[in-house]
Design a protein around this motif. Structure first.
Motif, PDB file in Angstrom:
ATOM      1  N   HIS A  40     -12.797  -1.348   1.590  1.00 53.91           N
ATOM      2  CA  HIS A  40     -11.693  -2.297   1.715  1.00 53.91           C
ATOM      3  C   HIS A  40     -12.056  -3.359   2.741  1.00 53.91           C
TER       4      HIS A  40
ATOM      5  N   ARG B 232      -2.614  -1.005   7.943  1.00 52.79           N
ATOM      6  CA  ARG B 232      -2.827  -2.402   7.524  1.00 52.79           C
ATOM      7  C   ARG B 232      -2.201  -3.390   8.497  1.00 52.79           C
TER       8      ARG B 232
ATOM      9  N   GLU C  43     -11.154   3.213   2.422  1.00 51.74           N
ATOM     10  CA  GLU C  43     -10.221   2.400   3.199  1.00 51.74           C
ATOM     11  C   GLU C  43     -10.890   1.688   4.360  1.00 51.74           C
ATOM     12  N   ASP C  44     -11.906   2.342   4.931  1.00 54.35           N
ATOM     13  CA  ASP C  44     -12.465   1.791   6.151  1.00 54.35           C
ATOM     14  C   ASP C  44     -13.769   1.045   5.926  1.00 54.35           C
TER      15      ASP C  44
ATOM     16  N   ALA D 288     -11.321   3.851  11.462  1.00 56.56           N
ATOM     17  CA  ALA D 288     -10.612   2.939  10.567  1.00 56.56           C
ATOM     18  C   ALA D 288     -10.604   1.519  11.134  1.00 56.56           C
ATOM     19  N   ARG D 289     -10.548   1.409  12.436  1.00 53.86           N
ATOM     20  CA  ARG D 289     -10.458   0.079  13.027  1.00 53.86           C
ATOM     21  C   ARG D 289     -11.811  -0.472  13.449  1.00 53.86           C
TER      22      ARG D 289
ATOM     23  N   ARG E  97      -2.987  -1.572  -5.627  1.00 52.30           N
ATOM     24  CA  ARG E  97      -2.922  -0.786  -4.398  1.00 52.30           C
ATOM     25  C   ARG E  97      -3.336  -1.629  -3.207  1.00 52.30           C
ATOM     26  N   ARG E  98      -3.533  -2.911  -3.445  1.00 52.22           N
ATOM     27  CA  ARG E  98      -3.974  -3.835  -2.416  1.00 52.22           C
ATOM     28  C   ARG E  98      -5.295  -3.387  -1.811  1.00 52.22           C
TER      29      ARG E  98
ATOM     30  N   ASN F 212     -10.720  -7.254   4.199  1.00 57.54           N
ATOM     31  CA  ASN F 212      -9.666  -8.267   4.139  1.00 57.54           C
ATOM     32  C   ASN F 212     -10.259  -9.668   4.295  1.00 57.54           C
TER      33      ASN F 212
ATOM     34  N   PHE G  42      -8.854 -12.368   4.544  1.00 59.52           N
ATOM     35  CA  PHE G  42      -8.071 -13.300   5.349  1.00 59.52           C
ATOM     36  C   PHE G  42      -8.002 -12.891   6.821  1.00 59.52           C
ATOM     37  N   HIS G  43      -8.758 -11.829   7.150  1.00 60.60           N
ATOM     38  CA  HIS G  43      -8.797 -11.390   8.543  1.00 60.60           C
ATOM     39  C   HIS G  43      -9.984 -12.062   9.221  1.00 60.60           C
TER      40      HIS G  43
ATOM     41  N   GLU H 277      -8.755   7.233  13.378  1.00 56.20           N
ATOM     42  CA  GLU H 277      -8.155   5.906  13.480  1.00 56.20           C
ATOM     43  C   GLU H 277      -9.124   4.912  14.119  1.00 56.20           C
TER      44      GLU H 277
ATOM     45  N   ALA I 185       0.838  -1.190   0.000  1.00 55.40           N
ATOM     46  CA  ALA I 185       0.000   0.000   0.000  1.00 55.40           C
ATOM     47  C   ALA I 185       0.880   1.249   0.000  1.00 55.40           C
TER      48      ALA I 185
ATOM     49  N   ARG J  32      -1.874  -4.998  12.236  1.00 48.91           N
ATOM     50  CA  ARG J  32      -2.627  -5.152  13.478  1.00 48.91           C
ATOM     51  C   ARG J  32      -1.871  -4.529  14.653  1.00 48.91           C
TER      52      ARG J  32
ATOM     53  N   ALA K 181       2.647   1.684  -3.374  1.00 45.37           N
ATOM     54  CA  ALA K 181       1.705   2.123  -4.403  1.00 45.37           C
ATOM     55  C   ALA K 181       1.415   3.612  -4.245  1.00 45.37           C
TER      56      ALA K 181
ATOM     57  N   ARG L 278     -11.973   9.026   1.388  1.00 43.73           N
ATOM     58  CA  ARG L 278     -10.861   8.123   1.667  1.00 43.73           C
ATOM     59  C   ARG L 278     -11.247   7.150   2.785  1.00 43.73           C
TER      60      ARG L 278
END
Lengths: 481, 589
Positions: free
Chosen positions: B501, A456, B497-498, B554-555, B421-422, B503, B505-506, B551, A386, A458, A389, B493
């Motif tokens: 996006h 990204r 991102e929050d 975001a989490r 950009r994953r 995951n 695999f989380h 933040e 990230a 943890r 990029a 944004r």
């Protein structure tokens, strides 16, 4: 019918035909044939007495269409004889093949003796039952950060290198072959190398490199060079993989297969297709190119209950560095990711010039993490990607607006991208970095960002690892100033 | 039946003579090896046969044995948890029989003939039944009750039925029909190329919840709907398909690996038995049927595999279940068609694909839908079809993509730039669409909240505005934007991102319930509301950017489903921090 029965013991029932009616390109048409089978091996005897080999591409009634591996130069219609051998192309296999060099069809060219086979196998093989496959999840350490850290290779994977003319793909492939190993395991390891239409110099580079490091005694080499018959290349990858299957699944070895250059293979396939006047697909390549490539690439893998494995690294040069060209495109759909080399990085004198952003290893998620590499691996590579990029975007932006127009944060990313290319992607050709070194390097580089930017990762890993590197970075930065 | 004789062999295509009287799409066995094939062209006495196995070593003069029946699948107890190849041969049984590599001419029944199932009748002697009526059930796995139905075409009075343990071959009931007594077994055969009948089709208006935020919130698919995921390689198409197979709230999942990678199929095979169904806690495999025809397996069987899969899916739909079918990838299926067509020397259409490509694709997707099934009880069943396409070079002008887009209602446009950009799932929010957004509004109003729909619209507005503004930023830099536009960029944004996006695999992030999706989106938009208010009170974007609550937002997606009240807590933090800013400002003043 112009045919006669041979007196040879094994060949009693095999008739010899002198009934060729057409020769065009690499193909010949034989008429009046009895009992020819699809995909049967054919032996062709020239007027000069030279023997060549071919394969039946199509049979219709008593007409057989044959592709000649060594090309049709010197063939004539009245004198040349054809014999159908009543079997597919088989390869003699034995453990003694290790350390030997063969031509593209599996005949020794190193002056050594013929192989006394333990077993003979059809070079086309059979598909592995998906149910019998075992999932590739053992991390292979190549010692190259851009691969280990970001595009992790695992045992049983097929991961091609997409390159371009003039890029150091051969050096990278040789480095991988030299350094690749599974952590904490001493197991039987072998390299099977298949060259299709590459130059003598390139082949010589590999042989010398293998000799220098002693890897040659664990290797089997099949060479079809640029001046060897093009059609022979159709068989070469299959010969290579048949050998690999034997070493992996009969002799329990971990086999790394390198095939170079797949572009030449595909061109040979196109030549045959054109000679058969088939309806062409994109760029003149046959419509079955995908299926054909799949029957090669899919032979890599692991099988439940077997010790050995086949890891495949095909190399292909993308015409005009174009990733959407049919060869890289279809390859990418079959293989589990791709490693793309970048001309821009190469110009910056960064070796290996791995273009990290479009490169991908699809199996990395199963090969990394606790017990395999380290618990923080997945998070750190997400963050590195990230950040890089964003850094590249900032650099693009700076080209238009000038660096001064960037926000402070973007400037930081800008700087990160440069450092990342230089220190993380770039490394020596004989430099072997352990995975721990690679991961720590990632932390070190990321520590230049404020913690809140590392979204990204943890919290628990930030707490555990970041403080260690944060300090070092400050010190270093201080020294720089 | 009369034997034919081979005259030509070219790859998977065999031409035989002496085949007059055979029907199109009937199955024929080729050569003494008895390789399975299907008649795809008839010309006088000649029949062209596409063969589902390698044809090496086959030559003219060898016999062909017609079977007089079309390619069919067996439908009955034992389907669930199976893994079949493209022509419904169980791969696990093949392995037991011939080892790790698939050799030719292996013949095994699709359903285990020896296994006994406990059959419990639902009707009694004397009842009159019609096609589709459920006469009894078998508990096939802990998750799936297999409903034994009267096969199409059978109507009459039950003369015999009993409870007990039976194999699929044993008759469990007898029906007196106008044409005499008919025995009913627990399995039926159905030709794969013929859609199974139903009473009527309904509009699909209930969303299929997938737990993927960008899909459920912005581009929903319905139960009985159709969707398409195109994408260049490396853009995470397969991961999305896997996520849908794992998390979608369908009763039954049929997963077709059509020309797929062997290792990916293995991944499914190893993972599904271990993964727990989020609703029941049982392994996902207990509601899944896999059809795997990997890219190196014979191309003709690949052509058949999507039909095999969808016929099995329709059978479960007929029982009254909601079924989700994933086909990965339909491009490989189309390529198989192209390859066969080329061997038949047909006149090619676009890019060498046969001219009937569009018609085949359309009729495949049309087998999806929400229906009232056959049977007196008017059960409702649904079949959702999600097809992946792999256009060459990611070029959406590809004929397969275009043919697909003409029929599907949802388009999840995968974008390799996002993937680099994953940003996963790499579904581009600007180019994707779902025609079901309005269809499911009623459901969302009822089940989640009446303002969800408007929130989606607002969030999408912010995201498209962002794209416009980015153009400007690129040219003149971010400082040139007004404060409110800069704030919008900041919020966009956060949305990207929050929220978007996710995951896969989380452990927590991999699945988000509709409720949590609503709350997360609400949180971000609430922040926007409050920040806008703050701007009006003279706070700058720069100051707002410094707030630690970003933040926390975001989490927020990592908060587990049983602690959703924590999200409310973040709202409070937003209030406090912004109030703090405003308070500080007024003090300075």
């Amino acid at each position: 019918m112009k045919s006669r029965v041979l007196s040879g013991e094994n060949l009693k029932r095999l008739k010899e035909y002198r009934t060729i009616t057409d020769v065009s390109g690499p193909l010949l048409l034989v008429e009046g044939v009895e009992g020819a089978k699809y995909a049967e091996l054919v032996e062709i005897t020239l007027p000069s007495g030279e023997k060549r080999r071919g394969q039946v591409l199509q049979v219709e009634e008593d007409k057989a269409l044959v592709q000649v591996f060594e090309g049709t130069t010197g063939l004539d219609i009245p004198e040349t004889t054809v014999r159908f051998l009543a079997r597919g192309i088989e390869l003699p296999l034995s453990q003694d093949m290790l350390g030997r060099v063969f031509d593209g069809l599996g005949r020794p060219i190193d002056g050594g003796p013929e192989i006394i086979p333990d077993v003979r196998r059809d070079i086309n093989g059979s598909p592995i039952n998906p149910y019998a496959r075992d999932y590739p999840n053992e991390f292979i350490q190549t010692g190259v950060s851009a691969i280990d850290g970001l595009n992790t290779l695992v045992r049983g994977q097929k991961l091609p290198i997409f390159s371009g003319s003039g890029l150091p793909h051969n050096r990278l492939a040789a480095q991988i072959a030299r350094q690749a190993r599974v952590l904490g395991a001493e197991e039987e390891f072998a390299v099977v190398f298949g060259a299709m239409g590459i130059t003598f110099e390139e082949a010589d580079f590999f042989i010398n490199d293998f000799k220098k490091t002693g890897a040659i005694s664990r290797s089997v080499l099949y060479l079809n060079l640029a001046d060897d018959p093009a059609i022979e290349r159709i068989a070469t990858p299959r010969v290579v993989l048949t050998t690999a299957e034997y070493l992996a699944f009969d002799l329990d070895m971990h086999v790394l297969v390198i095939l170079t250059d797949m572009t030449n293979y595909c061109e040979a396939l196109r030549e045959i297709s054109a000679a058969r006047k088939e309806v062409p697909g994109r760029r003149g390549y046959p419509g079955y190119l995908y299926t054909d490539l799949a029957t090669i690439y899919e032979r890599a893998g692991r099988i439940k209950g077997k010790k050995g494995s086949i890891t495949l690294i095909p190399i292909l040069t993308m015409p005009e560095d174009d990733k959407t060209h049919p060869i890289p495109d279809l390859t990418g759909y079959i293989t589990e990711g791709q490693i793309i080399l970048s001309r821009a990085l190469h110009r910056k004198k960064i070796y290996p010039p791995i273009d990290v952003l479009p490169s991908l290893s699809r199996l990395k998620d199963k090969g990394i993490g606790e017990g395999k590499t380290r618990e923080d691996h997945a998070d750190i590579f997400n963050q590195l990607f990230a950040a890089y990029a964003r850094g590249k975007e900032a650099q693009e932006l700076a080209v238009i607006l000038g660096e001064a127009a960037l926000s402070d944060l973007d400037k930081l990313y800008y700087r990160f991208a440069d450092i990342f290319e230089e220190r993380y992607v770039g490394q020596g050709e004989y430099e072997e970095r352990s995975i721990i070194e690679t991961l720590d390097l990632g932390w070190e580089l990321l520590s230049m960002f404020p913690r809140a930017e590392l979204k990204r990762i943890r919290d628990k890993y930030l707490d555990k690892y970041l403080p260690r590197f944060k300090k070092e970075e400050k010190k270093e930065a201080g020294e720089e100033r | 039946m009369k034997e034919g004789r081979i005259v030509k062999v070219a790859g998977p295509l065999v031409v035989a003579e002496g085949m007059s009287g055979q029907k199109m799409y009937d199955v024929a066995l080729v050569s003494e090896k008895r390789l399975l094939g299907e008649i795809i062209e008839l010309k006088g006495d000649l029949a062209s046969i596409q063969v589902y196995e390698e044809t090496g070593g086959v030559g003219p003069g060898e016999p062909v044995y017609p079977t007089g029946a079309p390619l069919s699948v067996e439908l009955g107890p034992g389907l669930i948890e199976s893994i079949y190849d493209g022509i419904q041969r169980p791969l696990d049984v093949i392995r037991e029989k011939v080892g790790d590599f698939i050799t030719r001419g292996v013949s095994v029944p699709a359903l285990d003939r020896n296994r006994k199932w406990h059959f419990v009748p639902r009707v009694k002697v004397g009842d009159v039944v019609e096609p589709g009526d459920i006469i009894g059930t078998v508990q096939e796995t802990v998750l799936v009750e297999h409903r034994i139905m009267v096969p199409p075409g059978v109507k009459g009075e039950i003369t015999h039925i009993e409870e007990g343990d039976f194999t699929v071959e044993d008759p469990v009931a007898r029906v007196r029909t106008g044409k005499g007594e008919i025995e009913i077994k627990m399995y039926q055969k159905w030709p794969v190329r013929v859609p199974r009948p139903y009473k009527e089709k309904l509009l699909p208006d209930v969303p299929m919840v997938t737990g993927q935020r960008i899909i459920d919130t912005f581009f929903p698919v319905t139960k009985g709907g159709t969707a398409c995921v195109p994408g260049p390689f490396g853009s995470g198409k397969t991961v999305i398909q896997h996520q849908l197979a794992k998390w979608s709230d369908a009763d039954i999942v049929i997963y077709i690996g059509c020309g797929e990678r062997g290792n990916e199929m293995t991944d499914v095979l190893i993972e599904f038995p271990e993964l727990k169904d989020p609703r029941t806690g049982e392994p996902l495999m207990k509601r899944t049927v896999l059809v795997a025809n990997t890219s190196n397996m014979p191309v003709a069987a690949r052509e058949a595999s999507v039909y095999t899969g969808i016929t099995i899916a329709e059978y479960f739909r007929d029982m009254g279940y909601s079924v989700a079918l994933m086909a990965d990838s339909t491009s490989r299926w189309a390529e198989a068609m192209r390859e066969i067509s080329g061997r038949l020397e047909e006149m090619p259409g676009e890019e060498g694909y046969p001219a009937y490509l569009g018609a085949r694709v359309a009729s495949f997707y049309e087998r999806a839908g929400r229906v009232i099934t056959l049977g007196k009880d008017r059960r409702e069943g649904s079949l959702t079809v999600i097809g992946a396409v792999s256009p060459p070079g990611g070029d959406l002008a590809d004929p397969v993509v275009q043919a697909t887009l003409r029929v599907v209602k949802v388009f999840w446009s995968l974008d390799d730039k996002l993937a680099y950009r994953r940003h996963f799932p790499a579904i581009n929010w600007l180019t994707s669409y779902s025609l079901y957004r309005d269809t499911v509004k009623d459901y969302l109003d009822r089940e989640i909240s009446p303002d969800f729909y408007d929130m989606q619209t607002e969030a999408m507005r912010i995201l498209s505005k962002e794209a416009e503004l980015e153009e400007i930023v690129r040219l003149v830099g971010i400082e040139a934007l007004s404060e409110s536009d800069q704030l919008l960029l900041e919020v966009a944004r956060s949305l990207r991102e929050d929220f978007l996006h996710q995951n896969a695999f989380h452990e927590i992030d991999t699945y988000t319930s509709l409720k949590k999706q609503y709350l997360l989106l609400k949180l971000i938009l609430y922040m926007y509301e409050k920040a806008k208010e703050a701007l009006e009170r003279g706070i700058t974007v720069r100051e707002l950017r410094q707030l630690p609550v970003w933040e926390r937002i975001a989490r927020a997606k990592y908060i587990s489903e049983d602690k959703l009240e924590e999200l409310e807590g973040i709202k409070k933090e937003i209030d406090d921090e912004i109030q703090g800013l405003i308070g500080g400002k007024s003090k300075e003043a």
